[in-house]
Scaffold this motif. Sequence first.
Motif, PDB file in Angstrom:
ATOM      1  N   MET A   1     -18.955  -7.418 -67.841  1.00 13.64           N
ATOM      2  CA  MET A   1     -18.831  -8.852 -67.698  1.00 13.64           C
ATOM      3  C   MET A   1     -18.669  -9.475 -69.081  1.00 13.64           C
ATOM      4  SD  MET A   1     -19.079  -9.887 -64.567  1.00 13.64           S
ATOM      5  CE  MET A   1     -19.973 -11.272 -63.993  1.00 13.64           C
ATOM      6  N   ALA A   2     -17.661 -10.274 -69.195  1.00 16.04           N
ATOM      7  CA  ALA A   2     -17.431 -10.987 -70.449  1.00 16.04           C
ATOM      8  C   ALA A   2     -18.123 -12.346 -70.389  1.00 16.04           C
ATOM      9  CB  ALA A   2     -15.939 -11.162 -70.679  1.00 16.04           C
ATOM     10  N   ASP A   3     -18.259 -12.916 -71.531  1.00 16.95           N
ATOM     11  CA  ASP A   3     -18.827 -14.249 -71.639  1.00 16.95           C
ATOM     12  C   ASP A   3     -17.860 -15.260 -70.992  1.00 16.95           C
ATOM     13  OD1 ASP A   3     -20.461 -16.326 -72.515  1.00 16.95           O
ATOM     14  OD2 ASP A   3     -19.392 -16.493 -74.422  1.00 16.95           O
ATOM     15  N   PRO A   4     -18.368 -16.197 -70.167  1.00 16.98           N
ATOM     16  CA  PRO A   4     -17.467 -17.180 -69.549  1.00 16.98           C
ATOM     17  C   PRO A   4     -16.702 -18.030 -70.571  1.00 16.98           C
ATOM     18  CG  PRO A   4     -19.586 -17.200 -68.436  1.00 16.98           C
ATOM     19  CD  PRO A   4     -19.728 -16.307 -69.626  1.00 16.98           C
ATOM     20  N   ALA A   5     -17.307 -18.284 -71.711  1.00 15.84           N
ATOM     21  CA  ALA A   5     -16.611 -19.030 -72.754  1.00 15.84           C
ATOM     22  C   ALA A   5     -15.433 -18.215 -73.300  1.00 15.84           C
ATOM     23  CB  ALA A   5     -17.567 -19.412 -73.873  1.00 15.84           C
ATOM     24  N   ARG A   6     -15.643 -16.919 -73.446  1.00 14.53           N
ATOM     25  CA  ARG A   6     -14.560 -16.055 -73.922  1.00 14.53           C
ATOM     26  C   ARG A   6     -13.437 -15.990 -72.891  1.00 14.53           C
ATOM     27  NH1 ARG A   6     -14.389  -9.620 -74.839  1.00 14.53           N
ATOM     28  NH2 ARG A   6     -12.444  -9.573 -75.978  1.00 14.53           N
ATOM     29  N   ALA A   7     -13.801 -15.930 -71.622  1.00  9.79           N
ATOM     30  CA  ALA A   7     -12.794 -15.907 -70.561  1.00  9.79           C
ATOM     31  C   ALA A   7     -11.992 -17.209 -70.554  1.00  9.79           C
ATOM     32  CB  ALA A   7     -13.462 -15.677 -69.207  1.00  9.79           C
ATOM     33  N   ALA A   8     -12.647 -18.339 -70.793  1.00 10.73           N
ATOM     34  CA  ALA A   8     -11.951 -19.628 -70.819  1.00 10.73           C
ATOM     35  C   ALA A   8     -10.987 -19.690 -72.010  1.00 10.73           C
ATOM     36  CB  ALA A   8     -12.960 -20.767 -70.886  1.00 10.73           C
ATOM     37  N   LYS A   9     -11.415 -19.202 -73.167  1.00 14.15           N
ATOM     38  CA  LYS A   9     -10.538 -19.187 -74.338  1.00 14.15           C
ATOM     39  C   LYS A   9      -9.336 -18.263 -74.107  1.00 14.15           C
ATOM     40  CE  LYS A   9     -14.035 -20.147 -77.837  1.00 14.15           C
ATOM     41  NZ  LYS A   9     -14.785 -19.601 -78.971  1.00 14.15           N
ATOM     42  N   LEU A  10      -9.590 -17.132 -73.494  1.00 13.40           N
ATOM     43  CA  LEU A  10      -8.509 -16.201 -73.198  1.00 13.40           C
ATOM     44  C   LEU A  10      -7.527 -16.819 -72.205  1.00 13.40           C
ATOM     45  CD1 LEU A  10      -7.348 -13.358 -73.636  1.00 13.40           C
ATOM     46  CD2 LEU A  10      -8.723 -12.621 -71.687  1.00 13.40           C
ATOM     47  N   ALA A  11      -8.040 -17.529 -71.227  1.00 12.13           N
ATOM     48  CA  ALA A  11      -7.179 -18.181 -70.244  1.00 12.13           C
ATOM     49  C   ALA A  11      -6.281 -19.219 -70.915  1.00 12.13           C
ATOM     50  CB  ALA A  11      -8.019 -18.835 -69.150  1.00 12.13           C
ATOM     51  N   GLN A  12      -6.835 -19.984 -71.836  1.00  8.46           N
ATOM     52  CA  GLN A  12      -6.017 -20.972 -72.541  1.00  8.46           C
ATOM     53  C   GLN A  12      -4.940 -20.293 -73.387  1.00  8.46           C
ATOM     54  OE1 GLN A  12      -5.892 -24.272 -72.155  1.00  8.46           O
ATOM     55  NE2 GLN A  12      -7.314 -23.865 -70.499  1.00  8.46           N
ATOM     56  N   ARG A  30      16.436 -19.794 -63.101  1.00  5.64           N
ATOM     57  CA  ARG A  30      15.499 -20.223 -62.058  1.00  5.64           C
ATOM     58  C   ARG A  30      14.159 -20.670 -62.630  1.00  5.64           C
ATOM     59  NH1 ARG A  30      15.807 -15.002 -58.274  1.00  5.64           N
ATOM     60  NH2 ARG A  30      15.461 -14.101 -60.330  1.00  5.64           N
ATOM     61  N   VAL A  31      13.817 -20.209 -63.846  1.00  7.01           N
ATOM     62  CA  VAL A  31      12.511 -20.543 -64.423  1.00  7.01           C
ATOM     63  C   VAL A  31      12.599 -21.603 -65.514  1.00  7.01           C
ATOM     64  CG1 VAL A  31      11.541 -18.284 -63.859  1.00  7.01           C
ATOM     65  CG2 VAL A  31      12.581 -18.646 -66.094  1.00  7.01           C
ATOM     66  N   GLU A  32      13.754 -22.230 -65.660  1.00  6.99           N
ATOM     67  CA  GLU A  32      13.908 -23.215 -66.730  1.00  6.99           C
ATOM     68  C   GLU A  32      13.072 -24.469 -66.521  1.00  6.99           C
ATOM     69  OE1 GLU A  32      18.028 -24.017 -67.158  1.00  6.99           O
ATOM     70  OE2 GLU A  32      18.437 -22.132 -68.196  1.00  6.99           O
ATOM     71  N   GLY A  33      12.893 -24.898 -65.300  1.00  4.54           N
ATOM     72  CA  GLY A  33      12.170 -26.143 -65.037  1.00  4.54           C
ATOM     73  C   GLY A  33      10.693 -25.955 -64.768  1.00  4.54           C
ATOM     74  N   ILE A  34      10.147 -24.805 -65.110  1.00  5.91           N
ATOM     75  CA  ILE A  34       8.738 -24.517 -64.811  1.00  5.91           C
ATOM     76  C   ILE A  34       7.840 -25.071 -65.915  1.00  5.91           C
ATOM     77  CG2 ILE A  34       7.030 -22.665 -64.630  1.00  5.91           C
ATOM     78  CD1 ILE A  34       9.075 -21.034 -63.146  1.00  5.91           C
ATOM     79  N   THR A  35       6.759 -25.700 -65.488  1.00  8.42           N
ATOM     80  CA  THR A  35       5.722 -26.166 -66.409  1.00  8.42           C
ATOM     81  C   THR A  35       4.433 -25.423 -66.077  1.00  8.42           C
ATOM     82  OG1 THR A  35       6.722 -28.360 -66.490  1.00  8.42           O
ATOM     83  CG2 THR A  35       4.440 -28.175 -67.210  1.00  8.42           C
ATOM     84  N   VAL A  36       3.860 -24.745 -67.041  1.00 11.37           N
ATOM     85  CA  VAL A  36       2.592 -24.039 -66.839  1.00 11.37           C
ATOM     86  C   VAL A  36       1.473 -25.062 -66.991  1.00 11.37           C
ATOM     87  CG1 VAL A  36       1.087 -22.201 -67.668  1.00 11.37           C
ATOM     88  CG2 VAL A  36       3.573 -21.891 -67.703  1.00 11.37           C
ATOM     89  N   THR A  37       0.674 -25.233 -65.932  1.00  7.76           N
ATOM     90  CA  THR A  37      -0.370 -26.268 -65.938  1.00  7.76           C
ATOM     91  C   THR A  37      -1.750 -25.732 -66.247  1.00  7.76           C
ATOM     92  OG1 THR A  37      -0.633 -26.046 -63.542  1.00  7.76           O
ATOM     93  CG2 THR A  37       0.882 -27.757 -64.343  1.00  7.76           C
ATOM     94  N   ASP A  38      -2.037 -24.503 -65.842  1.00  5.90           N
ATOM     95  CA  ASP A  38      -3.388 -23.975 -66.045  1.00  5.90           C
ATOM     96  C   ASP A  38      -3.359 -22.459 -65.929  1.00  5.90           C
ATOM     97  OD1 ASP A  38      -6.107 -24.047 -66.507  1.00  5.90           O
ATOM     98  OD2 ASP A  38      -6.660 -24.524 -64.447  1.00  5.90           O
ATOM     99  N   ALA A  39      -4.390 -21.842 -66.447  1.00  7.98           N
ATOM    100  CA  ALA A  39      -4.566 -20.391 -66.302  1.00  7.98           C
ATOM    101  C   ALA A  39      -6.058 -20.126 -66.164  1.00  7.98           C
ATOM    102  CB  ALA A  39      -3.993 -19.640 -67.493  1.00  7.98           C
ATOM    103  N   ARG A  40      -6.392 -19.158 -65.350  1.00 11.93           N
ATOM    104  CA  ARG A  40      -7.789 -18.766 -65.177  1.00 11.93           C
ATOM    105  C   ARG A  40      -7.876 -17.252 -65.213  1.00 11.93           C
ATOM    106  NH1 ARG A  40      -9.059 -23.019 -60.465  1.00 11.93           N
ATOM    107  NH2 ARG A  40      -8.919 -24.860 -61.777  1.00 11.93           N
ATOM    108  N   VAL A  41      -8.934 -16.777 -65.843  1.00  8.65           N
ATOM    109  CA  VAL A  41      -9.135 -15.345 -65.992  1.00  8.65           C
ATOM    110  C   VAL A  41     -10.457 -14.984 -65.333  1.00  8.65           C
ATOM    111  CG1 VAL A  41      -9.414 -13.469 -67.666  1.00  8.65           C
ATOM    112  CG2 VAL A  41      -7.850 -15.333 -68.151  1.00  8.65           C
ATOM    113  N   THR A  42     -10.485 -13.856 -64.650  1.00  9.82           N
ATOM    114  CA  THR A  42     -11.739 -13.400 -64.057  1.00  9.82           C
ATOM    115  C   THR A  42     -12.716 -13.033 -65.171  1.00  9.82           C
ATOM    116  OG1 THR A  42     -10.889 -11.141 -63.903  1.00  9.82           O
ATOM    117  CG2 THR A  42     -10.629 -12.548 -61.954  1.00  9.82           C
ATOM    118  N   ASN A  43     -13.996 -12.966 -64.838  1.00  9.23           N
ATOM    119  CA  ASN A  43     -15.020 -12.681 -65.851  1.00  9.23           C
ATOM    120  C   ASN A  43     -14.894 -11.293 -66.472  1.00  9.23           C
ATOM    121  OD1 ASN A  43     -16.217 -15.157 -65.850  1.00  9.23           O
ATOM    122  ND2 ASN A  43     -17.779 -14.622 -64.349  1.00  9.23           N
ATOM    123  N   ASP A  44     -14.267 -10.369 -65.748  1.00  8.27           N
ATOM    124  CA  ASP A  44     -14.083  -9.038 -66.329  1.00  8.27           C
ATOM    125  C   ASP A  44     -12.785  -8.939 -67.143  1.00  8.27           C
ATOM    126  OD1 ASP A  44     -12.237  -9.096 -64.298  1.00  8.27           O
ATOM    127  OD2 ASP A  44     -12.926  -7.255 -63.312  1.00  8.27           O
TER     128      ASP A  44
END
Length: 169
Positions: A1-12, A30-44
Amino acid sequence: MADPARAAKLAQRIKVVVAEALGRRIKDPRVEGITVTDARVTNDLQHATVYYTVFGDQTVQADAAKGLEKAKGVLRQEVGRNITVRLTPTLEFVADQIPVNASNLEELLREARKRDAEVAALAANAKHAGDSDPYKSDASADVDIDEDDFDEEELDLTGDEDLDGDSTK
């Protein structure tokens, strides 16, 4: 299990890397108009979910999803090069529902404003059901108290007793 803060930084960091790779490395139209809004990483730190939006109709959104699935390997390779973890997380792309939810919320707020205006218009022309001040006191409506109705001993109107109950006679 990683630290949740580390997982949040990795997700960003994954969010930034994927967004840059979509603009710089992937040449699929097909991917030209895509905007990445968020990312989430599991704790592991093994799986990453990347949320994106695409403006357009259903066919444009379906094409964008197909383009992302096709480019998933290249994007994972870019993520692996640009982050410092032992294992590169798998990527999953999910269409973000925030624009849809926001438009629904805007519609609900518009409807509430319309109803508030209707109620305000009705209240402006409304009259009181009774008097405008039902609690006002009328001097002529005072109740006359008949002294014969009360017993003097009960009320002690003579003033012969102290407050302690002692008799002053």
